[in-house]
Design an enzyme around this catalytic site. Sequence first.
Site, PDB file in Angstrom:
ATOM      1  N   LYS A   1       0.545   4.366   6.753  1.00 41.83           N
ATOM      2  CA  LYS A   1      -0.144   5.256   5.819  1.00 41.83           C
ATOM      3  C   LYS A   1       0.442   6.665   5.905  1.00 41.83           C
ATOM      4  O   LYS A   1       1.207   6.979   6.800  1.00 41.83           O
ATOM      5  CB  LYS A   1      -1.653   5.329   6.124  1.00 41.83           C
TER       6      LYS A   1
ATOM      7  N   SER B   1       0.791  -1.230   0.000  1.00 43.70           N
ATOM      8  CA  SER B   1       0.000   0.000   0.000  1.00 43.70           C
ATOM      9  C   SER B   1       0.825   1.284   0.000  1.00 43.70           C
ATOM     10  O   SER B   1       0.297   2.348  -0.300  1.00 43.70           O
ATOM     11  CB  SER B   1      -0.968   0.022   1.181  1.00 43.70           C
TER      12      SER B   1
END
Length: 193
Positions: free
Chosen positions: A96, A57
């Site tokens: 993230k 990700s």
Amino acid sequence: MAKFQINYEALDADENKKNGTPYEEFLEWSETIIFAFFAVILVFTFLLRQANVDGESMVPTLQDGEKLIVHHLFYTPEKGDIVIVDSKSLGKPIVKRVIAQGGDQVDIDFESGVVKVNGEVLQEDYINELTQLDEGAFEYPVTVPEGNYFVMGDNRMHSADSRSSKIGFIPEDEIVGKVIFRIWPMDRIGTVE
């Protein structure tokens, strides 16, 4: 003429103090190693933590399997920071990038792939692909509630993040800390921006 007498026993004692016996040297080294060990434990308990990247990700910024150092003491997340989130909804830590914080308005045009925060287009040189995947968490534009953050992965088409109804806004208490350094693999050791 004065006579000097040499005390060989005293010289031997001084020499032993300088060199020390093997046992004394072992004790000194042991003390040093034990002190260093506890110093590292204290640093990693109160100042830094270690985290692993699990998945794709954050490509191209971070790769699957990389090991990271995270700063967490007196840390307040800021836009652009790469953070470790202890996601209660996923039941595991994730890595993230902070896109917006409480009070900010996020707008994503999924056709053009453009992300705006407070009406300004983000300059996202770090992303792998444009943001064209809507996972249905919100109607955009959306305002981030106070005490929460909106986070996304850099690999926008392959990231479960705040766009997902499973994750949504991230409460501040779920943010573990800021990623500051990559320690593995050897050929990619260095700071993380």
